[in-house]
Design an enzyme around this catalytic site. Structure first.
Site, PDB file in Angstrom:
ATOM      1  N   LYS A 104      15.227  16.263 -55.122  1.00  0.00           N
ATOM      2  CA  LYS A 104      14.851  15.075 -54.343  1.00  0.00           C
ATOM      3  C   LYS A 104      13.835  14.297 -55.176  1.00  0.00           C
ATOM      4  O   LYS A 104      12.628  14.531 -55.067  1.00  0.00           O
ATOM      5  CB  LYS A 104      14.231  15.486 -53.006  1.00  0.00           C
ATOM      6  CG  LYS A 104      15.211  16.090 -52.018  1.00  0.00           C
ATOM      7  CD  LYS A 104      14.489  16.463 -50.735  1.00  0.00           C
ATOM      8  CE  LYS A 104      15.458  17.017 -49.708  1.00  0.00           C
ATOM      9  NZ  LYS A 104      14.745  17.627 -48.572  1.00  0.00           N
ATOM     10  N   ASP A 114      11.909  20.057 -54.503  1.00  0.00           N
ATOM     11  CA  ASP A 114      11.450  19.017 -53.581  1.00  0.00           C
ATOM     12  C   ASP A 114      10.154  18.440 -54.160  1.00  0.00           C
ATOM     13  O   ASP A 114      10.188  17.588 -55.032  1.00  0.00           O
ATOM     14  CB  ASP A 114      11.275  19.703 -52.223  1.00  0.00           C
ATOM     15  CG  ASP A 114      11.057  18.745 -51.092  1.00  0.00           C
ATOM     16  OD1 ASP A 114      11.557  17.624 -51.149  1.00  0.00           O
ATOM     17  OD2 ASP A 114      10.376  19.114 -50.116  1.00  0.00           O
ATOM     18  N   GLY A 141      17.498  31.010 -51.299  1.00  0.00           N
ATOM     19  CA  GLY A 141      18.356  29.830 -51.311  1.00  0.00           C
ATOM     20  C   GLY A 141      19.346  29.727 -52.447  1.00  0.00           C
ATOM     21  O   GLY A 141      20.386  29.101 -52.313  1.00  0.00           O
ATOM     22  N   ASP A 159      17.767  26.477 -55.727  1.00  0.00           N
ATOM     23  CA  ASP A 159      18.670  25.692 -54.889  1.00  0.00           C
ATOM     24  C   ASP A 159      18.248  24.222 -54.842  1.00  0.00           C
ATOM     25  O   ASP A 159      19.055  23.329 -54.986  1.00  0.00           O
ATOM     26  CB  ASP A 159      18.775  26.280 -53.472  1.00  0.00           C
ATOM     27  CG  ASP A 159      17.406  26.499 -52.818  1.00  0.00           C
ATOM     28  OD1 ASP A 159      16.371  26.371 -53.511  1.00  0.00           O
ATOM     29  OD2 ASP A 159      17.373  26.812 -51.625  1.00  0.00           O
ATOM     30  N   ASP A 218      18.937  26.922 -45.858  1.00  0.00           N
ATOM     31  CA  ASP A 218      18.902  27.242 -44.432  1.00  0.00           C
ATOM     32  C   ASP A 218      18.131  26.234 -43.600  1.00  0.00           C
ATOM     33  O   ASP A 218      17.303  25.475 -44.111  1.00  0.00           O
ATOM     34  CB  ASP A 218      18.245  28.610 -44.206  1.00  0.00           C
ATOM     35  CG  ASP A 218      16.731  28.547 -44.417  1.00  0.00           C
ATOM     36  OD1 ASP A 218      16.298  28.029 -45.457  1.00  0.00           O
ATOM     37  OD2 ASP A 218      15.989  29.000 -43.526  1.00  0.00           O
ATOM     38  N   PHE A 221      16.653  16.176 -45.027  1.00  0.00           N
ATOM     39  CA  PHE A 221      16.778  17.637 -44.994  1.00  0.00           C
ATOM     40  C   PHE A 221      18.256  18.047 -45.088  1.00  0.00           C
ATOM     41  O   PHE A 221      19.108  17.483 -44.405  1.00  0.00           O
ATOM     42  CB  PHE A 221      16.158  18.169 -43.699  1.00  0.00           C
ATOM     43  CG  PHE A 221      16.070  19.655 -43.649  1.00  0.00           C
ATOM     44  CD1 PHE A 221      15.034  20.328 -44.294  1.00  0.00           C
ATOM     45  CD2 PHE A 221      17.032  20.408 -42.982  1.00  0.00           C
ATOM     46  CE1 PHE A 221      14.950  21.700 -44.266  1.00  0.00           C
ATOM     47  CE2 PHE A 221      16.954  21.789 -42.945  1.00  0.00           C
ATOM     48  CZ  PHE A 221      15.916  22.436 -43.589  1.00  0.00           C
ATOM     49  N   ARG A 271      23.057  29.180 -44.092  1.00  0.00           N
ATOM     50  CA  ARG A 271      23.172  29.509 -45.523  1.00  0.00           C
ATOM     51  C   ARG A 271      24.620  29.779 -45.938  1.00  0.00           C
ATOM     52  O   ARG A 271      24.983  29.623 -47.091  1.00  0.00           O
ATOM     53  CB  ARG A 271      22.346  30.758 -45.859  1.00  0.00           C
ATOM     54  CG  ARG A 271      20.848  30.568 -45.753  1.00  0.00           C
ATOM     55  CD  ARG A 271      20.133  31.758 -46.379  1.00  0.00           C
ATOM     56  NE  ARG A 271      18.735  31.863 -45.997  1.00  0.00           N
ATOM     57  CZ  ARG A 271      17.730  31.221 -46.593  1.00  0.00           C
ATOM     58  NH1 ARG A 271      17.973  30.398 -47.584  1.00  0.00           N
ATOM     59  NH2 ARG A 271      16.486  31.401 -46.193  1.00  0.00           N
TER      60      ARG A 271
HETATM   61  P1  5GP Z   1       9.009  22.449 -53.262  1.00  0.00           P
HETATM   62  O1  5GP Z   1       8.037  23.535 -53.594  1.00  0.00           O
HETATM   63  O2  5GP Z   1       9.746  21.888 -54.451  1.00  0.00           O
HETATM   64  O3  5GP Z   1       8.366  21.355 -52.431  1.00  0.00           O
HETATM   65  O4  5GP Z   1      10.035  23.055 -52.253  1.00  0.00           O
HETATM   66  C1  5GP Z   1      11.049  23.854 -52.628  1.00  0.00           C
HETATM   67  C2  5GP Z   1      11.537  24.664 -51.453  1.00  0.00           C
HETATM   68  O5  5GP Z   1      11.471  23.942 -50.220  1.00  0.00           O
HETATM   69  C3  5GP Z   1      12.974  25.017 -51.670  1.00  0.00           C
HETATM   70  O6  5GP Z   1      13.130  26.212 -52.390  1.00  0.00           O
HETATM   71  C4  5GP Z   1      13.470  25.125 -50.237  1.00  0.00           C
HETATM   72  O7  5GP Z   1      13.229  26.417 -49.772  1.00  0.00           O
HETATM   73  C5  5GP Z   1      12.610  24.170 -49.455  1.00  0.00           C
HETATM   74  N1  5GP Z   1      13.294  22.878 -49.197  1.00  0.00           N
HETATM   75  C6  5GP Z   1      12.944  21.666 -49.679  1.00  0.00           C
HETATM   76  N2  5GP Z   1      13.781  20.710 -49.229  1.00  0.00           N
HETATM   77  C7  5GP Z   1      14.692  21.333 -48.447  1.00  0.00           C
HETATM   78  C8  5GP Z   1      15.846  20.873 -47.698  1.00  0.00           C
HETATM   79  O8  5GP Z   1      16.209  19.695 -47.633  1.00  0.00           O
HETATM   80  N3  5GP Z   1      16.551  21.839 -47.048  1.00  0.00           N
HETATM   81  C9  5GP Z   1      16.203  23.156 -47.076  1.00  0.00           C
HETATM   82  N4  5GP Z   1      16.978  24.000 -46.396  1.00  0.00           N
HETATM   83  N5  5GP Z   1      15.137  23.614 -47.759  1.00  0.00           N
HETATM   84  C10 5GP Z   1      14.392  22.714 -48.445  1.00  0.00           C
END
Ligand code: 5GP
Length: 179
Positions: free
Chosen positions: A134, A106, A48, A103, A162, A155, A168
């Site tokens: 977020k 979350d 990403g 990128d 992606d 999202f 992407r």
């Molecule tokens: P975390 O481990 O912080 O919950 O998630 C991080 C990963 O979740 C990011 O690197 C990404 O791959 C994916 N992700 C979280 N939110 C989104 C979103 O709104 N769109 C996309 N495309 N990927 C997301």
């Protein structure tokens, strides 16, 4: 409002290219001031972060290096479905000033794993630059040093992010359209 279709879903434009580029220039400026003589090693987390890493690096003007890693879910008997491992690091990070490039953060789970991995390898410092955050979803106590944009829980795709492998390549960042 410009809308597009990625696979089976409709998205509407949320952050335009010019706004993204302006913010990246500001982050690069901060890095240029703070890392003037530190020869930082940027670590891009694939897939990403490839566009963010590319545009940020073009605006960085201090001596620096870049490497890329990717996260993969553990396979086999130890699998919990959630725990991930870091793949692809070839550079020696001992004694280096690291700037991790992501990128989007979350829940923060991925970034927490990545930080743990690097902390065990004796860098001089670790900072995090994420294009998107977020805040409402963040569960982990992470110090995020450079944040491009705080965004709501919806999202998003584009600019490296992606939806099932697609989108992407989009220059802008799009948000899922409410049904
Ligand atoms: P975390 O481990 O912080 O919950 O998630 C991080 C990963 O979740 C990011 O690197 C990404 O791959 C994916 N992700 C979280 N939110 C989104 C979103 O709104 N769109 C996309 N495309 N990927 C997301």
């Amino acid at each position: 409002m410009e809308t597009i279709k990625v696979r089976d879903k409709e998205f509407e434009v949320y952050l335009e290219e010019t706004k993204i580029q302006q913010r990246i220039a500001e982050i690069a400026q901060d890095i240029n001031e703070e890392y003037a003589s530190k020869n930082p090693l940027f670590i891009g987390i694939l897939n990403g972060s490839f566009m963010f890493a590319s545009d940020l690096m073009k605006a960085v003007n201090v001596p620096s290096e870049i490497a890329f890693i990717r996260m993969a879910s553990y396979k086999g008997m130890e699998s919990t479905g959630n725990v991930k491992q870091v793949l692809g690091l070839q550079e020696n990070v001992f004694g280096r000033h690291l700037i991790l490039l992501e990128d989007i953060v979350d829940s923060g789970l991925t970034m927490e794993e990545v930080i743990k991995f690097f902390q065990e390898r004796g860098p001089k410092s670790i900072r995090i630059a994420t294009l998107l955050l977020k805040p409402e979803k963040l569960e982990k106590d992470l110090k995020l040093d450079y944040v491009g944009f705080e965004i709501p829980e919806k999202f998003v795709v584009g600019y490296g992010l992606d939806y099932n492998g697609h989108g992407r390549n989009l220059k802008d960042i799009y948000q899922l359209k409410e049904a």
